[in-house]
Design a protein around this motif. Sequence first.
Motif, PDB file in Angstrom:
ATOM      1  N   PHE A  39       0.838  -1.200   0.000  1.00 37.09           N
ATOM      2  CA  PHE A  39       0.000   0.000   0.000  1.00 37.09           C
ATOM      3  C   PHE A  39       0.871   1.247   0.000  1.00 37.09           C
ATOM      4  N   LYS A  40       1.862   1.266   0.885  1.00 36.97           N
ATOM      5  CA  LYS A  40       2.748   2.432   0.992  1.00 36.97           C
ATOM      6  C   LYS A  40       3.518   2.662  -0.312  1.00 36.97           C
ATOM      7  N   LYS A  41       4.020   1.595  -0.906  1.00 40.23           N
ATOM      8  CA  LYS A  41       4.772   1.695  -2.157  1.00 40.23           C
ATOM      9  C   LYS A  41       3.874   2.180  -3.298  1.00 40.23           C
ATOM     10  N   SER A  42       2.655   1.676  -3.345  1.00 36.03           N
ATOM     11  CA  SER A  42       1.724   2.062  -4.413  1.00 36.03           C
ATOM     12  C   SER A  42       1.302   3.518  -4.286  1.00 36.03           C
ATOM     13  N   VAL A  43       1.034   3.966  -3.051  1.00 35.33           N
ATOM     14  CA  VAL A  43       0.657   5.366  -2.826  1.00 35.33           C
ATOM     15  C   VAL A  43       1.805   6.286  -3.236  1.00 35.33           C
ATOM     16  N   GLU A  44       3.013   5.904  -2.913  1.00 36.06           N
ATOM     17  CA  GLU A  44       4.172   6.718  -3.290  1.00 36.06           C
ATOM     18  C   GLU A  44       4.270   6.842  -4.814  1.00 36.06           C
ATOM     19  N   PHE A  45       3.983   5.744  -5.519  1.00 34.45           N
ATOM     20  CA  PHE A  45       4.039   5.772  -6.981  1.00 34.45           C
ATOM     21  C   PHE A  45       2.984   6.725  -7.550  1.00 34.45           C
ATOM     22  N   ILE A  46       1.791   6.720  -6.956  1.00 30.07           N
ATOM     23  CA  ILE A  46       0.729   7.628  -7.407  1.00 30.07           C
ATOM     24  C   ILE A  46       1.171   9.081  -7.212  1.00 30.07           C
ATOM     25  N   PHE A  47       1.811   9.372  -6.076  1.00 25.53           N
ATOM     26  CA  PHE A  47       2.271  10.734  -5.837  1.00 25.53           C
ATOM     27  C   PHE A  47       3.404  11.122  -6.793  1.00 25.53           C
ATOM     28  N   LYS A  48       4.256  10.181  -7.151  1.00 25.84           N
ATOM     29  CA  LYS A  48       5.290  10.465  -8.158  1.00 25.84           C
ATOM     30  C   LYS A  48       4.648  10.921  -9.461  1.00 25.84           C
ATOM     31  N   ILE A  49       3.581  10.244  -9.843  1.00 27.32           N
ATOM     32  CA  ILE A  49       2.866  10.602 -11.069  1.00 27.32           C
ATOM     33  C   ILE A  49       2.215  11.972 -10.919  1.00 27.32           C
ATOM     34  N   TYR A  99       3.681  19.437 -12.980  1.00 30.13           N
ATOM     35  CA  TYR A  99       4.754  20.124 -13.710  1.00 30.13           C
ATOM     36  C   TYR A  99       4.489  20.103 -15.220  1.00 30.13           C
ATOM     37  N   PHE A 100       3.941  19.003 -15.721  1.00 29.92           N
ATOM     38  CA  PHE A 100       3.683  18.906 -17.158  1.00 29.92           C
ATOM     39  C   PHE A 100       2.701  19.980 -17.611  1.00 29.92           C
ATOM     40  N   TYR A 101       1.635  20.172 -16.827  1.00 27.69           N
ATOM     41  CA  TYR A 101       0.611  21.144 -17.203  1.00 27.69           C
ATOM     42  C   TYR A 101       0.849  22.534 -16.606  1.00 27.69           C
ATOM     43  N   ASN A 102       1.823  22.600 -15.712  1.00 28.56           N
ATOM     44  CA  ASN A 102       2.117  23.858 -15.031  1.00 28.56           C
ATOM     45  C   ASN A 102       0.888  24.391 -14.290  1.00 28.56           C
ATOM     46  N   ARG A 103       0.119  23.474 -13.763  1.00 25.70           N
ATOM     47  CA  ARG A 103      -1.070  23.793 -12.974  1.00 25.70           C
ATOM     48  C   ARG A 103      -1.547  22.504 -12.310  1.00 25.70           C
ATOM     49  N   LYS A 104      -2.517  22.650 -11.429  1.00 18.91           N
ATOM     50  CA  LYS A 104      -3.104  21.473 -10.795  1.00 18.91           C
ATOM     51  C   LYS A 104      -3.892  20.680 -11.827  1.00 18.91           C
ATOM     52  N   ASN A 105      -3.610  19.384 -11.905  1.00 22.83           N
ATOM     53  CA  ASN A 105      -4.331  18.516 -12.830  1.00 22.83           C
ATOM     54  C   ASN A 105      -4.196  17.077 -12.348  1.00 22.83           C
ATOM     55  N   ASP A 106      -5.296  16.345 -12.293  1.00 20.96           N
ATOM     56  CA  ASP A 106      -5.268  14.982 -11.768  1.00 20.96           C
ATOM     57  C   ASP A 106      -5.746  13.946 -12.770  1.00 20.96           C
ATOM     58  N   ILE A 107      -5.936  14.341 -14.024  1.00 21.44           N
ATOM     59  CA  ILE A 107      -6.312  13.399 -15.071  1.00 21.44           C
ATOM     60  C   ILE A 107      -5.046  12.967 -15.808  1.00 21.44           C
ATOM     61  N   SER A 150       0.027  13.560 -21.397  1.00 26.20           N
ATOM     62  CA  SER A 150       1.056  13.565 -20.348  1.00 26.20           C
ATOM     63  C   SER A 150       1.721  12.210 -20.143  1.00 26.20           C
ATOM     64  N   GLN A 151       1.087  11.136 -20.589  1.00 29.88           N
ATOM     65  CA  GLN A 151       1.564   9.793 -20.258  1.00 29.88           C
ATOM     66  C   GLN A 151       2.975   9.510 -20.778  1.00 29.88           C
ATOM     67  N   LYS A 152       3.227   9.897 -22.023  1.00 23.92           N
ATOM     68  CA  LYS A 152       4.543   9.611 -22.601  1.00 23.92           C
ATOM     69  C   LYS A 152       5.630  10.398 -21.875  1.00 23.92           C
ATOM     70  N   TYR A 153       5.333  11.660 -21.571  1.00 21.57           N
ATOM     71  CA  TYR A 153       6.300  12.502 -20.856  1.00 21.57           C
ATOM     72  C   TYR A 153       6.611  11.912 -19.484  1.00 21.57           C
ATOM     73  N   ILE A 154       5.577  11.508 -18.755  1.00 19.38           N
ATOM     74  CA  ILE A 154       5.781  10.979 -17.410  1.00 19.38           C
ATOM     75  C   ILE A 154       6.532   9.657 -17.451  1.00 19.38           C
ATOM     76  N   SER A 155       6.190   8.804 -18.414  1.00 22.26           N
ATOM     77  CA  SER A 155       6.878   7.510 -18.501  1.00 22.26           C
ATOM     78  C   SER A 155       8.369   7.708 -18.767  1.00 22.26           C
ATOM     79  N   GLU A 156       8.702   8.649 -19.638  1.00 20.62           N
ATOM     80  CA  GLU A 156      10.117   8.922 -19.921  1.00 20.62           C
ATOM     81  C   GLU A 156      10.799   9.543 -18.710  1.00 20.62           C
ATOM     82  N   SER A 157      10.062  10.423 -18.001  1.00 25.52           N
ATOM     83  CA  SER A 157      10.614  11.054 -16.807  1.00 25.52           C
ATOM     84  C   SER A 157      10.943  10.030 -15.735  1.00 25.52           C
ATOM     85  N   LEU A 158      10.156   8.950 -15.686  1.00 25.56           N
ATOM     86  CA  LEU A 158      10.376   7.902 -14.699  1.00 25.56           C
ATOM     87  C   LEU A 158      11.335   6.822 -15.188  1.00 25.56           C
TER      88      LEU A 158
END
Length: 856
Positions: free
Chosen positions: A234-244, A250-258, A263-271
């Motif tokens: 649970f702790k590891k999974s929650v941390e991963f969600i927060f990493k995303i 940062y990708f949208y330069n604003r609050k966004n939770d979708i 954004s998916q390709k950018y985040i996958s490369e960032s990780l």
Amino acid sequence: MELSKLKDFYWGNWNRIKKEQFNNNQFITWDFLSSISNLSDETIRLAFKSFDIDSSEIAIIPLGGYARKEMCPFSDIDILIFHTKTLRKKDEEFIQSFISRLWDIGLAPGVQIKDIDELCEPSYLDEIVKNSLIDHRFLEGSFLVYKEFERIVSNYILNRGRYNFLVAKINDVRNRMKRYRDSMYKIEPNIKDGIGGVRDYNAVYWVNKVLFESENLVTLVHEKIINYDEYESFKKSVEFIFKIRIRLHYFYNRKNDILNMESQKYISESLGYMDTSYSLGVELFLRDYYRSARTISDITHKVFEKVFTNYTINNNMKKIYMEDLGFGLVKYENTLTVRDSRIFEKYPLLLINIYTIAAKNGLKISDGTSQLIRENLFLIDENYLRKNGYFFLKAISYFPYSFKVANSMLKDGVLTRFIPEFEDIYCKAQFNTYHHYTVDEHTLLALKFIDDLANIFTSKYADYQKVFTEIERKDLLAMSMLLHDIGKGQGKNHSEVGAKMSRIISGRLGFKLDDIDTIANLVEHHLLMAHISQRRDINDLDVIKHFISFINSEEELKMLYILTYADSRATGGNNFNDWKKSLLTDLYHNALRYMQSEDMLKEFVSIVSNKKAKLKDRVGSNVLMLNMIDSLDDDYIFSNKINHIVRHLDMAIKLNDDNRKIIYGEIREDLNCFEITICTFDSIGLLKKVSGVLASFNINILGAQIYTLNRMIAIDKIQVNMNNESVEFIAERFPDIERRIHDVLSGKVNVEDLLSKTLGTIYSRKKIFKVNRKIEFDNVTSPIYTIVDIYAEDFVGLLYYILSVFEKLRISVQKAKISTDVNRVVDSFYITDEFGNKIEDKSMLQTIREEIFKVI
């Protein structure tokens, strides 16, 4: 401190955190969240101290995620200004100025202002406010005032209604699970409010804090709510969600939770995810996300079920009635559990049958029993599989409960014990706009749509229901559905690969050879029926012959029909529209009729002969029409209804030098589209010009048939629809469409000018995917036509430009079918050269390919 210095302080440090921690990708998630929170703390303190005010009666209190120091870069900064006495005018002025200062800095705070009286009467507080007050800490002002706030929250909000809170929170989570039922596996999930997101983590945290008065989730282990492995997961999974979530901000330069595709390709490369020979890096990233979300969801569910049973029910001293179901199984409330922890060793077959018993009785298998099942999976060995393969087959085909059975089996590990290959498609994402779900969720949803056929009686699905009831081996249908995409775990050519895997899997389960052949054939050709119906002339005898050559029996045809229906619906969205449904149904009935016929050609000739006789009876003594009937092409008579042929003939005899074109439009309820019929003296490029006109209205062409009658009269039938509009809407606009077609065909208006002025596009969404362009020629299916399939990205005027190429190369188009899947189209054309012959010359085919590539 002056406003400018406060802004420099906050944003300077905000950018420093981004540069030093995030950009270097060397940060620990929880430390990063704390650093953003600490920066907000220090900035608010400085802003507060910049005012000369007596703060002895006021406390500044962070709330929610800010209080927990779980701040993402653009998270809400929620604070409470709590006061113990009636505010004086200067206090009110200070508060307004202080809030304005925070806004001017750029913090965008969410501020509540409360006094003692409001908090002491919790009936004035709604559930959202109550939730926000659970998490709090002191930041600035009077610490004594904060302690008073803490006492009031504890005594009046938490302790007074502890169990009511728990029940309310459990109901809230359950309602959200219903609302976001399939959101966890959607290609664009909500990582905050969706199932398995931040809200689930928050709910577990709140329960732990309210019930056990602890902010450390390891307390749940000590209280035997979850075990230590679950806590770590649970702790590891929650941390991963927060990493995303950090990267999303940062990708949208604003609050966004979708977590959308942009954004998916950018985040996958960032990780650090990279492409492999089997999967894209972004798909591997999404797989880890879905698995993390599933872990959070499952553990959240377990925590709430345990809490509800152990604390709320027991606290209310509610009497529980238990019912013995036999074989050591017990029903209580809506739950199925066991009496003996060794029950599965005594009755190993219960590892399968417990799921059908639960489904039949509308029960949920208890978490303890699910855990016991997982502990006994070792019993499902090679001998068990071969001995009990047909019991497994019976369980997964337990309609209308196959979805529930298969889903529960997957959750408990039983499904992957029987089919280890399913692990490779578990939570496997498909990074495209066509499939809305992960492969495993898509597969289970397809089973659910078959369940509905066994359960729901509605005229909309009457044809599918009728065919479903006629299938004798529904178990083979279920197994084929379960395995239809199994090859996607191995990379390309998933149908062919999946068929080979199906033989191995079915053999391992001890199935008979004939059953193995049926399953493998359905898996290998599970896309065939959709492709044929959407890309070929389903009234063409040669197409039907080609199609049924892959089908071994009427039973298999029925299974493929239902499999195709469920598979298409389970892609999500509106891809399987009414037009595609009608094409699929027509193909099924045509194929069934010919499979039941001893001589297909004789059947064809008989139908044409009977229709000719009826046509002559219908037109009576009209000599012009009678002469035209004798010259009509057999394929034309076979493919069209008698009343439509009579209408075409009537249009044709009315043509003259003063009336050179007649245009007719109608709603085709049988085809679920609007159909435009144009009768005119044959002219080069007729379909091309009409397609340009329709594109100027943003109207999609679904199909087109071109017939040439005697006297060089052309009949063009074009089936159309519009995105997000009804066929009635097109009917209302038809006078304008008809007028514009007349203007173009008469030369008054230039098509190119119309297209250049057209606003909008068929697919206006930001382009994320580069659609693979492909051109394929088929000289096998039809003896008289070359069929060309063109795969391209959709845009306004695409069909017009393709037809322009054919006109330039003096190629005649006889039929066209247009299949659109979100942003990709497959345009299929039946073509001949200018002399009416198939095009088989390789150099000519290459020229066609090169010229079309220039315009797509």
